[in-house]
Motif scaffolding. Sequence first.
Motif, mmCIF file in Angstrom:
data_model
loop_
_atom_site.group_PDB
_atom_site.id
_atom_site.type_symbol
_atom_site.label_atom_id
_atom_site.label_comp_id
_atom_site.label_asym_id
_atom_site.label_seq_id
_atom_site.Cartn_x
_atom_site.Cartn_y
_atom_site.Cartn_z
ATOM 1 N N GLU A 96 0.892 -1.353 -0.029
ATOM 2 C CA GLU A 96 0.004 -0.056 0.188
ATOM 3 C C GLU A 96 0.971 1.299 -0.101
ATOM 4 O O GLU A 96 0.634 1.928 -0.610
ATOM 5 C CB GLU A 96 -0.839 -0.189 1.215
ATOM 6 N N VAL A 97 1.930 1.219 0.900
ATOM 7 C CA VAL A 97 2.913 2.285 0.879
ATOM 8 C C VAL A 97 3.497 2.591 -0.591
ATOM 9 O O VAL A 97 3.535 3.906 -1.062
ATOM 10 C CB VAL A 97 3.719 2.221 1.888
ATOM 11 N N SER A 98 3.991 1.543 -1.148
ATOM 12 C CA SER A 98 4.609 1.852 -2.239
ATOM 13 C C SER A 98 3.642 2.515 -3.436
ATOM 14 O O SER A 98 4.145 3.235 -4.016
ATOM 15 C CB SER A 98 5.016 0.352 -2.840
ATOM 16 N N HIS A 99 2.441 1.951 -3.391
ATOM 17 C CA HIS A 99 1.434 2.628 -4.320
ATOM 18 C C HIS A 99 1.262 3.974 -3.877
ATOM 19 O O HIS A 99 1.014 4.831 -5.019
ATOM 20 C CB HIS A 99 -0.076 1.863 -4.108
ATOM 21 N N ASP A 100 1.033 4.428 -2.899
ATOM 22 C CA ASP A 100 1.208 5.955 -2.437
ATOM 23 C C ASP A 100 2.237 6.781 -3.019
ATOM 24 O O ASP A 100 1.943 7.916 -3.366
ATOM 25 C CB ASP A 100 0.744 6.082 -0.954
ATOM 26 N N LEU A 101 3.284 6.262 -2.835
ATOM 27 C CA LEU A 101 4.377 6.879 -2.915
ATOM 28 C C LEU A 101 4.616 7.251 -4.521
ATOM 29 O O LEU A 101 5.069 8.235 -5.077
ATOM 30 C CB LEU A 101 5.853 6.171 -2.607
ATOM 31 N N LYS A 102 4.227 6.391 -5.334
ATOM 32 C CA LYS A 102 4.096 6.336 -6.735
ATOM 33 C C LYS A 102 3.247 7.616 -7.134
ATOM 34 O O LYS A 102 3.475 8.257 -7.901
ATOM 35 C CB LYS A 102 3.671 4.993 -7.372
ATOM 36 N N LYS A 103 1.943 7.643 -6.317
ATOM 37 C CA LYS A 103 1.038 8.768 -6.913
ATOM 38 C C LYS A 103 1.496 10.152 -6.202
ATOM 39 O O LYS A 103 1.353 10.976 -7.131
ATOM 40 C CB LYS A 103 -0.332 8.266 -6.061
ATOM 41 N N GLY B 213 4.972 11.038 -6.450
ATOM 42 C CA GLY B 213 5.856 11.412 -7.317
ATOM 43 C C GLY B 213 5.207 12.013 -8.528
ATOM 44 O O GLY B 213 5.722 12.839 -9.116
ATOM 45 N N LEU B 214 4.098 11.349 -9.008
ATOM 46 C CA LEU B 214 3.230 11.987 -10.194
ATOM 47 C C LEU B 214 2.871 13.258 -10.045
ATOM 48 O O LEU B 214 3.027 14.373 -10.757
ATOM 49 C CB LEU B 214 2.368 10.934 -10.538
ATOM 50 N N GLU B 215 2.082 13.756 -8.828
ATOM 51 C CA GLU B 215 1.748 14.797 -8.432
ATOM 52 C C GLU B 215 2.902 16.014 -8.318
ATOM 53 O O GLU B 215 2.737 16.915 -8.790
ATOM 54 C CB GLU B 215 1.318 14.876 -6.851
ATOM 55 N N SER B 216 4.195 15.536 -7.769
ATOM 56 C CA SER B 216 5.124 16.552 -7.482
ATOM 57 C C SER B 216 5.746 16.867 -8.952
ATOM 58 O O SER B 216 6.098 17.953 -9.320
ATOM 59 C CB SER B 216 6.241 15.822 -6.829
ATOM 60 N N ASP B 217 5.711 15.880 -9.948
ATOM 61 C CA ASP B 217 6.049 16.123 -11.349
ATOM 62 C C ASP B 217 5.384 17.317 -11.882
ATOM 63 O O ASP B 217 5.828 18.187 -12.560
ATOM 64 C CB ASP B 217 6.264 14.988 -12.085
ATOM 65 N N ARG B 218 3.965 17.170 -11.749
ATOM 66 C CA ARG B 218 3.322 18.191 -12.148
ATOM 67 C C ARG B 218 3.303 19.610 -11.777
ATOM 68 O O ARG B 218 3.108 20.559 -12.358
ATOM 69 C CB ARG B 218 1.445 17.553 -12.049
ATOM 70 N N ASN B 219 3.569 19.665 -10.290
ATOM 71 C CA ASN B 219 3.662 20.961 -9.461
ATOM 72 C C ASN B 219 4.891 21.480 -10.071
ATOM 73 O O ASN B 219 5.116 22.672 -10.143
ATOM 74 C CB ASN B 219 3.701 20.984 -8.068
ATOM 75 N N THR B 220 6.105 20.895 -10.300
ATOM 76 C CA THR B 220 7.227 21.364 -10.659
ATOM 77 C C THR B 220 7.220 22.048 -12.067
ATOM 78 O O THR B 220 7.647 23.260 -12.451
ATOM 79 C CB THR B 220 8.459 20.358 -10.887
ATOM 80 N N GLU B 221 6.610 21.511 -12.924
ATOM 81 C CA GLU B 221 6.225 22.132 -14.257
ATOM 82 C C GLU B 221 5.280 23.519 -14.230
ATOM 83 O O GLU B 221 5.458 24.307 -14.708
ATOM 84 C CB GLU B 221 5.416 21.257 -15.157
ATOM 85 N N GLY B 222 4.533 23.445 -13.001
ATOM 86 C CA GLY B 222 3.588 24.612 -12.797
ATOM 87 C C GLY B 222 4.458 25.792 -12.263
ATOM 88 O O GLY B 222 4.172 26.834 -12.445
ATOM 89 N N GLY B 223 5.476 25.397 -11.448
ATOM 90 C CA GLY B 223 6.441 26.310 -10.536
ATOM 91 C C GLY B 223 7.319 27.181 -11.438
ATOM 92 O O GLY B 223 7.483 28.122 -11.378
ATOM 93 N N ARG B 224 7.848 26.582 -12.806
ATOM 94 C CA ARG B 224 8.443 27.160 -13.503
ATOM 95 C C ARG B 224 7.797 28.403 -14.459
ATOM 96 O O ARG B 224 8.592 29.384 -14.629
ATOM 97 C CB ARG B 224 9.048 26.181 -14.694
#
Length: 780
Positions: free
Chosen positions: A99-106, A108-119
């Motif tokens: 379960e934890v491994s599944h949450d971490l993957k989710k 990571g995906l959200e962080s990648d989207r936020n980084t693109e917005g911060g630029r």
Amino acid sequence: MSAGDQQNGGDKPEDMLPQAEVWPEVERAERLARGAALKWASGVFCQPEHLERLGQYRKRESQRTASIHTRLKSMVQSYLEGVGWGLEQLREARTELKEVSHDLKKAGLESDRNTEGGRSLERLREVSANHSQLLAAVSNLPRLYSVRGMVLETERLVDSRRLLEAHAKLMDLEYLQDDILWQLSRAAGGALSPEDQEVVAKYFSGIRHLVDALGKELWAVVSSALALARQNPTPFVSAVRIVEREEALDHTLLEERGVAGGNSRPLPPGRPRCWRACFFKVLEESVAARFRSVSYLHTRGPGLAGHLSALQHGIMADLTTVRHLLEHCVPPHYRLTGAYLRASHRCLHAHLTQVSSWDLESGEIFAVLNWVLHIYSSPDMMGQPELVTEMEREELGPLISAEGLEQLQNKYVQSVRKSVSEWMHKALQVELQDWQRDQEPDTDHEGFYQTSLPTIITQMLEENARVALMIGESLRDQTIQMGLYEMENLLNRFREALVEFGKEHRGDLSNNRNKFYLHYLLASISNCIILKKSTESLQQQQSSQSAGQFSRTPPNPLAALDRAVRRACRLVMDQLLLDLKPLLPGLFTRPWLAQGDPTPKLCRVLERHLELYGRVRPPCRQRLQEEAQWLMVVEYVRALMQKRLACRSGEERKQLAQQMLQDDQLFREVFHSLEGEGSVPEVNPVALIPVLAEFIRLKDPTMLTLEVSGLAAKYPDISDEHVSVLLDIRGDVSRDIKGAVLDLLEQSAPPLPVGYRPIFTDILVPPSTMAFCLPTAKCA
């Protein structure tokens, strides 16, 4: 193990398992167990009657085996339960990890989207930072434009010595500089670049010059605080207030930096200033300035004592000003009086160390020692009750170290020694000149001869000891010790001078011989007696602890005095003998036997000498009189031993004895003063003359043996040569009686008693001359 168990060995658990699953360790344990059981059984059942208890042993071992099987089963059961619980926990943990491994993957995906917005917001962030800088610049522009004017105003206030106002302006400027630096460092994200720091430092460069100018004015006020306190202490109070402000600001900045650690503001340039420490340093410099102007030439001779006196009055006047005026102008924790005491003591220590290294005379060294040991700690200076407490609190050391004091005292003693040696040499030269005067020596109030030598020496040594005692007993003892050394050297030279004086007098055969030679010899003896009393007085003044403090051999002036007195007395006796010598050949001659001449002339010479001996201080007066008595008797008996006169008859023997008794009476009348003073020796030499007269007058020669025995008992140093001469003078002693008398004397020669002074030892018998005869058979 019982025998029944051994028979049923097939029922063991091992037999029910397949043979392939039996472990080697189990087999080895089984063999060891069987061996131990057999050994035990062979020991227990070694006798047939022991088999009666076989049932008891079998029952007990069966119970033990059943108990062991029960414990083993319960233990295995608990292990199996624990293993099951552990497996269940591992299954649950694996599910949670998925379960934890599944949450971490989710995530990571959200962080990648936020980084693109911060630029897309970076441009906005840059615009915001520029806007903040422009806002800070616009808000600080009025204050930045006013920096130049504030610097000029502060300079004017400093020049006019309005120190408090100038310091307030300076603090405003420093606050502005610190605020600018803080804003720039915060805008830069922590640390300023070297270029920014250089720009700010260049813009606010006037602050550093203002700090230097204000500090210069402050220290000028502090250094002249003693003068200002008597006129107008306001500038000094202002200076102290500024120092305290700066000290408080330093303390606050350091405290903030210590609490905040690395996140605090950096310390402003030039901080901490530590102006309080500078305050006390300047105070010490102002005290030291009083000693810098002192040079060696300004303090030579009496100038050094005046300089030390001026130091005393100046320091005490300054202390009075500090205690009653300046102490009220500073906070209590300054303890200004103690600080001034500490500074003045340190400066005095350095100054006196410098003064001690100079080539000082004895008077100058005395002034330094007296000032250090007595004046400085006296009630007139640091011994005042109000200052004693401060001195004890400051724990100040000595003005001069113990080693320095010892070196200074040694230098003082050496300087005094040089002066004493020169004065003693001059006094001895004057004494030698006095000996050549054509007049009698001076006399004291008691009529004894004396010269100026003992007075000069005694007064000089006593005065040096008295002056040294003003410093301390140790210096007094060293000075006395030095004086005794010099006294011994003087007396050795004095004795040598006496010897030369005697040689010159005996060698001068002209009519210009010193008529007062004997008088000055007697004066020298009196001088030695005076010097002996002075020496004993000095030795009594020394403390008992000083005996072992000197590494050199201790001086012995008393021994040198005794040698000088003996030499002088010997010269006096030589002069007496010289005056008697022309008259001595007339003794024991035919004219002497008929008329008694020259005995009256000898008595007149003796009377004249004894009268002069009365001008000598006791006990040497009695000594000279006794020596004159011995000399006269020895020379009289020596003249008798010359055999100038040999009796031809009993009438001549009677006449010779009678004349000797008359001479004895004359000598006794001359020496009657000795009997009155009670100084007659145990063996009176004059008593020898009537004994010899009785020996010569004896009518019966056969009684000579008894007479010689009595003579030898009374005078044990008489020899057979002396007795032989006496027998020859009689002229009536046969060869047999003479041989018997001499044999008796040789056999009964007694040893000299303790304390006996020999008289015949000094009288040599002239060798007998054999009469000319023809070589007859009897003579051969």
